[in-house]
Design a protein around this motif. Structure first.
Motif, PDB file in Angstrom:
ATOM      1  N   GLU A  55       1.638   9.378   2.751  1.00  0.00           N
ATOM      2  CA  GLU A  55       1.115   9.207   4.107  1.00  0.00           C
ATOM      3  C   GLU A  55       1.654   7.956   4.789  1.00  0.00           C
ATOM      4  O   GLU A  55       1.319   7.676   5.932  1.00  0.00           O
ATOM      5  N   SER A  56       2.517   7.192   4.081  1.00  0.00           N
ATOM      6  CA  SER A  56       3.071   5.995   4.712  1.00  0.00           C
ATOM      7  C   SER A  56       4.230   5.478   3.877  1.00  0.00           C
ATOM      8  O   SER A  56       4.403   5.868   2.720  1.00  0.00           O
ATOM      9  N   ASP A  57       5.009   4.570   4.448  1.00  0.00           N
ATOM     10  CA  ASP A  57       6.104   3.957   3.697  1.00  0.00           C
ATOM     11  C   ASP A  57       5.588   3.035   2.603  1.00  0.00           C
ATOM     12  O   ASP A  57       6.219   2.887   1.555  1.00  0.00           O
ATOM     13  N   HIS A  58       4.430   2.428   2.845  1.00  0.00           N
ATOM     14  CA  HIS A  58       3.818   1.583   1.804  1.00  0.00           C
ATOM     15  C   HIS A  58       3.561   2.433   0.567  1.00  0.00           C
ATOM     16  O   HIS A  58       3.888   2.047  -0.564  1.00  0.00           O
ATOM     17  N   SER A  59       3.011   3.630   0.776  1.00  0.00           N
ATOM     18  CA  SER A  59       2.735   4.533  -0.347  1.00  0.00           C
ATOM     19  C   SER A  59       4.019   5.086  -0.943  1.00  0.00           C
ATOM     20  O   SER A  59       4.091   5.321  -2.151  1.00  0.00           O
ATOM     21  N   ALA A  60       5.037   5.312  -0.108  1.00  0.00           N
ATOM     22  CA  ALA A  60       6.314   5.810  -0.631  1.00  0.00           C
ATOM     23  C   ALA A  60       6.874   4.823  -1.642  1.00  0.00           C
ATOM     24  O   ALA A  60       7.300   5.190  -2.742  1.00  0.00           O
ATOM     25  N   MET A  61       6.850   3.539  -1.267  1.00  0.00           N
ATOM     26  CA  MET A  61       7.383   2.507  -2.164  1.00  0.00           C
ATOM     27  C   MET A  61       6.545   2.430  -3.433  1.00  0.00           C
ATOM     28  O   MET A  61       7.076   2.297  -4.545  1.00  0.00           O
ATOM     29  N   ALA A  62       5.215   2.542  -3.276  1.00  0.00           N
ATOM     30  CA  ALA A  62       4.332   2.480  -4.443  1.00  0.00           C
ATOM     31  C   ALA A  62       4.573   3.670  -5.370  1.00  0.00           C
ATOM     32  O   ALA A  62       4.581   3.525  -6.599  1.00  0.00           O
ATOM     33  N   ILE A  77      14.212   6.239   0.931  1.00  0.00           N
ATOM     34  CA  ILE A  77      14.972   5.882   2.124  1.00  0.00           C
ATOM     35  C   ILE A  77      13.997   5.404   3.181  1.00  0.00           C
ATOM     36  O   ILE A  77      12.871   5.895   3.256  1.00  0.00           O
ATOM     37  N   THR A  78      14.391   4.468   3.983  1.00  0.00           N
ATOM     38  CA  THR A  78      13.564   4.058   5.113  1.00  0.00           C
ATOM     39  C   THR A  78      14.378   3.166   6.038  1.00  0.00           C
ATOM     40  O   THR A  78      15.587   3.019   5.880  1.00  0.00           O
ATOM     41  N   ASN A  79      13.697   2.559   6.993  1.00  0.00           N
ATOM     42  CA  ASN A  79      14.308   1.553   7.861  1.00  0.00           C
ATOM     43  C   ASN A  79      13.224   0.882   8.697  1.00  0.00           C
ATOM     44  O   ASN A  79      12.077   1.327   8.733  1.00  0.00           O
ATOM     45  N   TYR A  85       6.714  -2.283   6.601  1.00  0.00           N
ATOM     46  CA  TYR A  85       5.426  -1.836   6.033  1.00  0.00           C
ATOM     47  C   TYR A  85       5.481  -1.816   4.507  1.00  0.00           C
ATOM     48  O   TYR A  85       4.488  -2.035   3.839  1.00  0.00           O
ATOM     49  N   MET A  86       6.656  -1.571   3.933  1.00  0.00           N
ATOM     50  CA  MET A  86       6.808  -1.554   2.476  1.00  0.00           C
ATOM     51  C   MET A  86       6.792  -2.953   1.871  1.00  0.00           C
ATOM     52  O   MET A  86       6.696  -3.098   0.658  1.00  0.00           O
ATOM     53  N   SER A  87       6.945  -3.960   2.711  1.00  0.00           N
ATOM     54  CA  SER A  87       7.286  -5.296   2.233  1.00  0.00           C
ATOM     55  C   SER A  87       6.510  -5.738   1.001  1.00  0.00           C
ATOM     56  O   SER A  87       7.086  -6.215   0.029  1.00  0.00           O
ATOM     57  N   GLU A  88       5.196  -5.565   1.022  1.00  0.00           N
ATOM     58  CA  GLU A  88       4.391  -6.029  -0.117  1.00  0.00           C
ATOM     59  C   GLU A  88       4.858  -5.392  -1.426  1.00  0.00           C
ATOM     60  O   GLU A  88       4.996  -6.056  -2.455  1.00  0.00           O
ATOM     61  N   VAL A  89       5.120  -4.077  -1.370  1.00  0.00           N
ATOM     62  CA  VAL A  89       5.479  -3.362  -2.599  1.00  0.00           C
ATOM     63  C   VAL A  89       6.933  -3.644  -3.000  1.00  0.00           C
ATOM     64  O   VAL A  89       7.297  -3.505  -4.165  1.00  0.00           O
ATOM     65  N   LEU A  90       7.764  -4.053  -2.027  1.00  0.00           N
ATOM     66  CA  LEU A  90       9.139  -4.454  -2.379  1.00  0.00           C
ATOM     67  C   LEU A  90       9.081  -5.594  -3.403  1.00  0.00           C
ATOM     68  O   LEU A  90       9.839  -5.608  -4.375  1.00  0.00           O
ATOM     69  N   TYR A  91       8.194  -6.538  -3.139  1.00  0.00           N
ATOM     70  CA  TYR A  91       8.062  -7.681  -4.053  1.00  0.00           C
ATOM     71  C   TYR A  91       7.497  -7.250  -5.405  1.00  0.00           C
ATOM     72  O   TYR A  91       7.892  -7.778  -6.446  1.00  0.00           O
ATOM     73  N   HIS A  92       6.556  -6.302  -5.390  1.00  0.00           N
ATOM     74  CA  HIS A  92       6.048  -5.779  -6.665  1.00  0.00           C
ATOM     75  C   HIS A  92       7.186  -5.145  -7.467  1.00  0.00           C
ATOM     76  O   HIS A  92       7.286  -5.313  -8.677  1.00  0.00           O
ATOM     77  N   THR A  93       8.039  -4.397  -6.776  1.00  0.00           N
ATOM     78  CA  THR A  93       9.088  -3.643  -7.474  1.00  0.00           C
ATOM     79  C   THR A  93      10.105  -4.582  -8.117  1.00  0.00           C
ATOM     80  O   THR A  93      10.514  -4.366  -9.263  1.00  0.00           O
ATOM     81  N   SER A  94      10.492  -5.635  -7.394  1.00  0.00           N
ATOM     82  CA  SER A  94      11.447  -6.571  -7.992  1.00  0.00           C
ATOM     83  C   SER A  94      10.765  -7.417  -9.070  1.00  0.00           C
ATOM     84  O   SER A  94      11.338  -7.655 -10.129  1.00  0.00           O
ATOM     85  N   GLY A  95       9.515  -7.827  -8.817  1.00  0.00           N
ATOM     86  CA  GLY A  95       8.790  -8.626  -9.811  1.00  0.00           C
ATOM     87  C   GLY A  95       8.519  -7.852 -11.088  1.00  0.00           C
ATOM     88  O   GLY A  95       8.505  -8.424 -12.174  1.00  0.00           O
ATOM     89  N   LEU A  96       8.330  -6.542 -10.947  1.00  0.00           N
ATOM     90  CA  LEU A  96       8.099  -5.697 -12.127  1.00  0.00           C
ATOM     91  C   LEU A  96       9.416  -5.175 -12.703  1.00  0.00           C
ATOM     92  O   LEU A  96       9.414  -4.389 -13.648  1.00  0.00           O
ATOM     93  N   ARG A  97      10.528  -5.606 -12.090  1.00  0.00           N
ATOM     94  CA  ARG A  97      11.873  -5.370 -12.616  1.00  0.00           C
ATOM     95  C   ARG A  97      12.196  -3.880 -12.769  1.00  0.00           C
ATOM     96  O   ARG A  97      12.768  -3.461 -13.784  1.00  0.00           O
ATOM     97  N   THR A 127      14.179 -12.286   1.111  1.00  0.00           N
ATOM     98  CA  THR A 127      13.634 -13.005  -0.051  1.00  0.00           C
ATOM     99  C   THR A 127      12.890 -12.092  -1.017  1.00  0.00           C
ATOM    100  O   THR A 127      12.208 -12.574  -1.916  1.00  0.00           O
ATOM    101  N   CYS A 128      13.002 -10.775  -0.839  1.00  0.00           N
ATOM    102  CA  CYS A 128      12.140  -9.870  -1.624  1.00  0.00           C
ATOM    103  C   CYS A 128      12.667  -9.607  -3.029  1.00  0.00           C
ATOM    104  O   CYS A 128      12.035  -8.894  -3.796  1.00  0.00           O
ATOM    105  N   GLY A 129      13.817 -10.153  -3.386  1.00  0.00           N
ATOM    106  CA  GLY A 129      14.266 -10.038  -4.784  1.00  0.00           C
ATOM    107  C   GLY A 129      15.054  -8.788  -5.099  1.00  0.00           C
ATOM    108  O   GLY A 129      15.364  -8.535  -6.259  1.00  0.00           O
ATOM    109  N   TRP A 130      15.366  -7.971  -4.087  1.00  0.00           N
ATOM    110  CA  TRP A 130      16.208  -6.794  -4.308  1.00  0.00           C
ATOM    111  C   TRP A 130      17.678  -7.193  -4.157  1.00  0.00           C
ATOM    112  O   TRP A 130      18.008  -8.093  -3.378  1.00  0.00           O
TER     113      TRP A 130
END
Lengths: 386, 97
Positions: A55-62, A77-79, A85-97, A127-130
């Motif tokens: 239902e959202s890009d935040h959920s897509a990333m999650a 994919i997004t832009n 909107y994904m930003s928070e989960v971008l950091y989770h994804t890089s932090g969780l490697r 700065t999101c680590g990707w």
């Protein structure tokens, strides 16, 4: 097989060839046609992939992160607004490697609302680590996305990778693209599974981490991202051996030998700048081009080496970091600082889809040439094409 | 510089987080029960947000691995059988053993 593909179709073919297992996606312009093409591949049976509607890009990333933690090869994919909107989960994804790969079809951020290309969306996530790669044409979109999986899944990297190409200029413009055979890509890109979510080996993942450990985790993460720059050289080389196409790792120069003034660019501007350099050379100017393919980690050492003989450097930024200037100019100045280097002239241009043509870049070159001749120091940054 | 060796994915094996004395490091006060006053009504058990209280062998006991020292039990106790006692010595901030 040579096909006439737009950037979005090239991205979908890359996902098919990489045997992506999970696609989590929420539609957004101009990235959505990648999702449409992949679902077409799934419907035809030419791709075995779980399409997760969210239902959202935040959920897509999650969802993509969860799928990766379960050991699946996942893609999205997004832009612009979706990426923000994904930003928070971008950091989770890089932090969780987790080696998720994402195509980012660069589009200006609101407000005011825009549908048109520039790099402001991805620069906001610097700065999101990707790992952040930029493509100059649709062939590079396909090739870089395939390389991105191998790079992100590398044992010493284990990080997510963004592959950037611009809305419309690349996403909706057809070019001839050589699509490799499946067998060649299977050999290049064996599936690597490292499931973290494993019922036989339960773990508490993403634990609350105190001051005694957090900084050490971040040290390892940053070291892995820096290492990704070295691995990219190796991956690009291996890819060149099977396809004959070498995109040159982190940076690549064009007519750099004996160049006095060097244009530095990322994304679609690179292909425009090549033509501008040819025109300038034909007019007797010693023009050169440095293409920045890898923005994160920023290849400062390679940039220093490539620009050591230049007399002036022109940074072309399709982004504005409000109150600071162009992101690329800032990186160039920081990377060259302390080394005997030429002045960096910084131009903000092409925002929100404003067209930048070959003659614009040649004009900028002449402006800089005059300033250099009259000994005018570069402004912190200047806006071009208003 | 000695960087700690850590799992690549920030994670912990089952039990490795709760077994430590995490709450002892953050708790400022702990509940102390007066057995003579307590009527075993169990009101404190129901209110405890961390399920750190239990009736064991005829008296209320606290599991100090989980008690964060909030003091809700002492407020809710209808017979005032619970007193919150400071964990820290003075204002220097170290735990009194």
């Amino acid at each position: 097989m040579r096909l006439l593909l737009n950037g979005n179709e090239a991205a979908a073919h890359a996902a098919r060839l990489a045997r992506v297992e999970v696609l989590a996606s929420y539609p957004i312009t101009p990235a959505a046609p990648v999702m449409e093409k992949i679902t077409q591949f799934i419907a035809e049976g030419s791709m075995k992939c779980n399409f997760v509607r969210v239902e959202s890009d935040h959920s897509a990333m999650a969802a993509a992160l969860g799928a990766a933690m379960a050991g699946a090869r996942s893609f999205l994919i997004t832009n612009s607004q979706g990426l923000a909107y994904m930003s928070e989960v971008l950091y989770h994804t890089s932090g969780l490697r987790q080696p998720v790969v994402m195509a980012v079809v660069n589009r200006a951020l609101a407000a005011p609302h825009s549908r048109f290309p520039e790099h402001g969306d991805v620069v906001a996530q610097e700065t999101c680590g990707w790992v952040q790669l930029f493509c100059e044409n649709n062939q590079e979109v396909l090739d870089s996305l395939i390389q991105a999986f191998r790079l992100g899944e590398d044992e010493g990297v284990r990080l997510p990778v963004m592959v950037n190409y611009e809305g419309y200029i690349q996403s909706h413009t057809r070019e001839t693209v050589d699509v490799p055979e499946q067998e060649a890509i299977d050999n290049f890109l064996p599936l690597v599974r490292r499931p973290v979510l494993d019922v036989n080996n339960p773990l508490a993942v993403n634990t609350v981490t105190g001051p005694e450990l957090y900084m050490d985790y971040k040290y390892h993460q940053d070291a892995a991202l820096q290492h990704a720059g070295e691995v990219l050289e190796e991956v690009s080389g291996a890819y060149a051996r099977i396809t004959g196409r070498d995109w040159g790792g982190a940076v690549s120069g064009y007519r750099l030998e004996d160049a006095d003034i060097v244009l530095v660019a990322m994304g679609s501007l690179v292909s425009t700048a090549r033509l501008a350099v040819d025109d300038l050379r034909a007019a007797g100017e010693k023009a050169g081009l440095l293409k920045i393919r890898l923005f994160r980690p920023f290849p400062a050492a390679a940039v220093r080496e490539s620009l050591q003989a230049a007399r002036a450097i022109i940074a072309l930024d399709k982004n504005i970091v409000y109150g600071a200037g162009g992101a690329l100019a800032r990186e160039l100045r920081a990377g060259l600082y302390g080394f005997p280097a030429a002045p960096v002239y910084s131009y903000i241009l092409g925002l929100g889809g404003r067209d930048v043509g070959v003659e614009d870049l040649a004009g900028i070159y002449r402006q800089v040439s005059e300033q250099l001749g009259s000994g005018t120091a570069p402004a912190p940054y200047q806006w071009y094409g208003l | 510089m000695a960087v700690k060796e850590l799992p690549v994915v920030p994670s912990a094996r089952p039990g490795t987080m709760a077994a430590g004395a995490a709450m002892e490091r953050i708790r400022e006060r702990r509940p102390v029960f007066e057995k003579q006053k307590c009527n075993l009504c169990r009101e404190c058990l129901f209110y405890c947000p961390d399920a750190a209280l239990a009736v064991d062998q005829g008296e209320v006991r606290v599991d100090l691995r989980f008690c964060k020292g909030c003091g809700i039990c002492a407020v809710e106790c209808p017979v005032r059988a619970i007193t919150m006692v400071p964990e820290y010595a003075g204002n220097r901030g170290f735990i009194e053993k």
